[in-house]
Design a protein around this motif. Structure first.
Motif, PDB file in Angstrom:
ATOM      1  N   TYR A 161      42.823  21.136  -9.576  1.00  7.32           N
ATOM      2  CA  TYR A 161      43.500  20.802 -10.828  1.00  7.32           C
ATOM      3  C   TYR A 161      44.632  21.800 -11.041  1.00  7.32           C
ATOM      4  CZ  TYR A 161      41.695  24.921 -13.210  1.00  7.32           C
ATOM      5  OH  TYR A 161      41.449  26.215 -13.570  1.00  7.32           O
ATOM      6  N   ARG A 162      45.564  21.428 -11.847  1.00 10.32           N
ATOM      7  CA  ARG A 162      46.557  22.376 -12.368  1.00 10.32           C
ATOM      8  C   ARG A 162      46.888  21.977 -13.795  1.00 10.32           C
ATOM      9  NH1 ARG A 162      49.551  19.872  -8.244  1.00 10.32           N
ATOM     10  NH2 ARG A 162      49.483  21.769  -6.980  1.00 10.32           N
ATOM     11  N   LEU A 163      47.027  22.953 -14.654  1.00  9.74           N
ATOM     12  CA  LEU A 163      47.381  22.688 -16.043  1.00  9.74           C
ATOM     13  C   LEU A 163      48.893  22.589 -16.186  1.00  9.74           C
ATOM     14  CD1 LEU A 163      45.031  25.178 -17.978  1.00  9.74           C
ATOM     15  CD2 LEU A 163      44.555  22.823 -17.244  1.00  9.74           C
ATOM     16  N   GLY A 164      49.330  21.649 -16.992  1.00  5.49           N
ATOM     17  CA  GLY A 164      50.739  21.546 -17.330  1.00  5.49           C
ATOM     18  C   GLY A 164      51.095  22.476 -18.475  1.00  5.49           C
ATOM     19  N   LYS A 165      52.364  22.536 -18.787  1.00  5.29           N
ATOM     20  CA  LYS A 165      52.838  23.406 -19.862  1.00  5.29           C
ATOM     21  C   LYS A 165      52.143  23.083 -21.182  1.00  5.29           C
ATOM     22  CE  LYS A 165      57.054  24.500 -22.481  1.00  5.29           C
ATOM     23  NZ  LYS A 165      58.520  24.246 -22.584  1.00  5.29           N
ATOM     24  N   ASP A 166      52.053  21.808 -21.533  1.00 12.06           N
ATOM     25  CA  ASP A 166      51.420  21.434 -22.801  1.00 12.06           C
ATOM     26  C   ASP A 166      49.950  21.830 -22.826  1.00 12.06           C
ATOM     27  OD1 ASP A 166      53.823  20.422 -23.670  1.00 12.06           O
ATOM     28  OD2 ASP A 166      53.311  18.322 -23.267  1.00 12.06           O
ATOM     29  N   ASP A 167      49.262  21.691 -21.689  1.00  7.66           N
ATOM     30  CA  ASP A 167      47.854  22.096 -21.610  1.00  7.66           C
ATOM     31  C   ASP A 167      47.714  23.589 -21.912  1.00  7.66           C
ATOM     32  OD1 ASP A 167      47.020  19.512 -20.671  1.00  7.66           O
ATOM     33  OD2 ASP A 167      47.682  20.074 -18.663  1.00  7.66           O
ATOM     34  N   ILE A 168      48.576  24.391 -21.290  1.00 11.43           N
ATOM     35  CA  ILE A 168      48.500  25.848 -21.464  1.00 11.43           C
ATOM     36  C   ILE A 168      48.816  26.225 -22.907  1.00 11.43           C
ATOM     37  CG2 ILE A 168      49.512  28.046 -20.753  1.00 11.43           C
ATOM     38  CD1 ILE A 168      50.022  26.702 -17.983  1.00 11.43           C
ATOM     39  N   LEU A 169      49.827  25.584 -23.490  1.00 13.41           N
ATOM     40  CA  LEU A 169      50.183  25.899 -24.877  1.00 13.41           C
ATOM     41  C   LEU A 169      49.071  25.483 -25.839  1.00 13.41           C
ATOM     42  CD1 LEU A 169      53.975  24.987 -24.979  1.00 13.41           C
ATOM     43  CD2 LEU A 169      52.916  27.237 -24.734  1.00 13.41           C
ATOM     44  N   PRO A 187      51.909  26.518  -5.071  1.00 10.36           N
ATOM     45  CA  PRO A 187      53.335  26.279  -4.831  1.00 10.36           C
ATOM     46  C   PRO A 187      53.975  25.327  -5.843  1.00 10.36           C
ATOM     47  CG  PRO A 187      52.072  26.071  -2.792  1.00 10.36           C
ATOM     48  CD  PRO A 187      51.087  26.137  -3.912  1.00 10.36           C
ATOM     49  N   ARG A 188      53.171  24.470  -6.469  1.00  6.79           N
ATOM     50  CA  ARG A 188      53.717  23.502  -7.427  1.00  6.79           C
ATOM     51  C   ARG A 188      53.989  24.135  -8.798  1.00  6.79           C
ATOM     52  NH1 ARG A 188      51.957  18.142  -6.588  1.00  6.79           N
ATOM     53  NH2 ARG A 188      52.709  17.680  -8.699  1.00  6.79           N
ATOM     54  N   GLN A 189      53.307  25.219  -9.107  1.00  5.75           N
ATOM     55  CA  GLN A 189      53.619  25.947 -10.336  1.00  5.75           C
ATOM     56  C   GLN A 189      54.666  27.005  -9.963  1.00  5.75           C
ATOM     57  OE1 GLN A 189      49.793  27.132 -12.062  1.00  5.75           O
ATOM     58  NE2 GLN A 189      49.800  25.295 -13.324  1.00  5.75           N
ATOM     59  N   THR A 190      55.900  26.580  -9.945  1.00  6.16           N
ATOM     60  CA  THR A 190      57.004  27.377  -9.428  1.00  6.16           C
ATOM     61  C   THR A 190      57.338  28.539 -10.364  1.00  6.16           C
ATOM     62  OG1 THR A 190      58.642  26.033 -10.576  1.00  6.16           O
ATOM     63  CG2 THR A 190      57.968  25.312  -8.359  1.00  6.16           C
ATOM     64  N   ASP A 191      58.204  29.418  -9.891  1.00  6.59           N
ATOM     65  CA  ASP A 191      58.662  30.521 -10.736  1.00  6.59           C
ATOM     66  C   ASP A 191      59.363  29.983 -11.978  1.00  6.59           C
ATOM     67  OD1 ASP A 191      57.648  32.145  -8.758  1.00  6.59           O
ATOM     68  OD2 ASP A 191      59.611  32.653  -7.912  1.00  6.59           O
ATOM     69  N   ASP A 192      60.129  28.907 -11.817  1.00  8.02           N
ATOM     70  CA  ASP A 192      60.796  28.298 -12.981  1.00  8.02           C
ATOM     71  C   ASP A 192      59.761  27.813 -13.992  1.00  8.02           C
ATOM     72  OD1 ASP A 192      63.306  28.738 -11.907  1.00  8.02           O
ATOM     73  OD2 ASP A 192      63.526  26.700 -11.104  1.00  8.02           O
ATOM     74  N   LEU A 223      49.852  38.079 -16.887  1.00  6.62           N
ATOM     75  CA  LEU A 223      49.872  37.143 -15.769  1.00  6.62           C
ATOM     76  C   LEU A 223      49.009  37.674 -14.633  1.00  6.62           C
ATOM     77  CD1 LEU A 223      53.698  36.284 -15.627  1.00  6.62           C
ATOM     78  CD2 LEU A 223      51.885  35.073 -16.861  1.00  6.62           C
ATOM     79  N   SER A 224      48.348  36.769 -13.937  1.00  9.97           N
ATOM     80  CA  SER A 224      47.603  37.105 -12.728  1.00  9.97           C
ATOM     81  C   SER A 224      47.780  35.935 -11.766  1.00  9.97           C
ATOM     82  CB  SER A 224      46.124  37.340 -13.054  1.00  9.97           C
ATOM     83  OG  SER A 224      45.410  37.712 -11.893  1.00  9.97           O
ATOM     84  N   LEU A 225      48.941  35.918 -11.120  1.00  9.82           N
ATOM     85  CA  LEU A 225      49.360  34.773 -10.312  1.00  9.82           C
ATOM     86  C   LEU A 225      49.666  35.166  -8.874  1.00  9.82           C
ATOM     87  CD1 LEU A 225      51.710  33.122 -12.984  1.00  9.82           C
ATOM     88  CD2 LEU A 225      49.330  32.524 -12.466  1.00  9.82           C
ATOM     89  N   GLY A 226      49.203  36.336  -8.461  1.00 14.35           N
ATOM     90  CA  GLY A 226      49.299  36.703  -7.067  1.00 14.35           C
ATOM     91  C   GLY A 226      50.597  37.380  -6.679  1.00 14.35           C
ATOM     92  N   GLU A 227      50.846  37.357  -5.385  1.00 16.03           N
ATOM     93  CA  GLU A 227      51.996  38.055  -4.808  1.00 16.03           C
ATOM     94  C   GLU A 227      53.264  37.236  -4.989  1.00 16.03           C
ATOM     95  OE1 GLU A 227      51.095  38.924  -0.737  1.00 16.03           O
ATOM     96  OE2 GLU A 227      49.263  40.038  -1.218  1.00 16.03           O
TER      97      GLU A 227
END
Length: 344
Positions: free
Chosen positions: A81-89, A111-116, A136-140
């Protein structure tokens, strides 16, 4: 051993040999004295406050194949799964209403949750909740990415180095991953101005006492603002499925040593401790920890972010369980602090 403990409490930098002696000493009066001193030091800085952070597990997709991790790329059993912006907010909105003033966005290296995407989410949280800290805890990442997140409003970054010993690092990670790159990331984060966190798994496969001593010396040199350590717990769908879990007692001892070495650090009583022992969280706090991270993630995904077997995500480990958490803390004379709890 009590002499070593007192020297640590007094701010002295112990030798490798002295630190090793503290790690291997038998349980008993000296071990109890170590925890007593660590508890005293923590209370002198933070009184009986335990800071709460709202944990949001944003994605269990990961490009890496770390041998210990349940969400590794090579595990076909994971329900991704991945959360979208609205989910996180929405998680932040709910957490803010409960009193949280720190949000921790943790996830695999997706990779789909890009830096942008991360910049967009962090900017939105900062605009909506200017009084909150964003961890944040998103790795290297490349330094440029860390700089962008920082400018967008992130305050803290968690990145456990896992082990300082390069050979041991290779035992835990595939060849395409590099201990030196992990250390580069940590130095970049500190240099940029993040409150930076690192740490290790206690009892990870192949770990020796000398490895842990090297970790303590590295942490002393880095002087991070946050230190996260917890026992290794195997996951059934990894190469380490049959390995033994790490020791709760050694984890508690390390918590106390690190508290004495870093009196002002923000040190969590981790979910892994609570998973291995019903009293793990409280014992961690009594050993010198001063942070807990209740889970704010949507209920529908909490069980999917399974880094190790039987990961606790409900009850007092959840945002909905704050009353239960306070009752547990009442038993040992501590209280929840909803403040940001910045490193001072």
């Amino acid at each position: 051993m009590k002499e070593y403990v007192e020297r640590l409490e007094g701010g002295e930098a112990l030798s490798s040999e002295a630190l090793r002696s503290l790690l291997v000493m038998p349980d008993g009066d000296a071990s109890a004295y170590l925890q007593e001193c660590a508890r005293r030091v923590a209370q002198s800085r933070f009184s009986t406050s335990v800071y709460v952070r709202g944990l949001i597990e944003v994605s269990n997709y990961c490009r890496n194949n770390c041998y210990y991790c349940g969400i590794r790329k090579g595990n076909p059993e994971v329900m991704r799964y991945r959360l979208g912006k609205d989910d996180i907010l929405e998680c932040c909105r709910h957490g803010y209403s409960l009193g949280f003033r720190t949000f921790v966005l943790q996830g695999g290296e997706d990779p789909r949750q890009t830096d942008d995407f991360v910049v967009d989410v962090v900017s939105a949280i900062r605009a909506l909740y200017p009084d909150c800290a964003i961890t944040l805890s998103l790795g290297e990442k490349p330094r440029e990415a860390y700089e962008r997140f920082f400018r967008a409003g992130a305050n803290r970054y968690l990145l456990r180095h896992e082990t300082y010993n390069a050979a041991h690092y290779c035992q835990l990670h595939p060849a395409e991953m590099s201990r030196d790159n992990r250390l580069r990331c940590l130095h970049d984060l500190k240099d940029i101005g993040y409150q930076t966190g690192t740490g290790i798994m206690v009892g990870s496969p192949g770990q020796t006492v000398d490895d842990i001593v090297a970790d303590l010396l590295f942490i002393r040199e880095l002087a991070p603002q946050m230190i996260g350590i917890g026992p290794f717990i195997p996951h059934h769908a990894t190469p380490f499925a049959l390995e033994k879990a790490g020791s709760v007692e050694l984890t508690l001892r390390l918590l106390s040593i690190l508290r004495l070495m870093h009196p002002r650090a923000l040190i969590p009583a981790t979910t892994a401790l609570a998973t291995l022992s019903p009293e793990g969280r409280n014992r961690g706090i009594l050993a010198g920890a001063n942070v807990v991270m209740p889970n704010l993630s949507p209920l529908s995904v909490r069980q999917k972010y399974e880094l190790y077997n039987d990961k606790a995500a409900l009850g007092a480990e959840s945002a909905e369980g704050l009353q239960a958490l306070q009752k547990e803390l009442d038993r040992i004379g501590y209280r929840i602090d909803y403040g940001r709890g910045d490193y001072v």
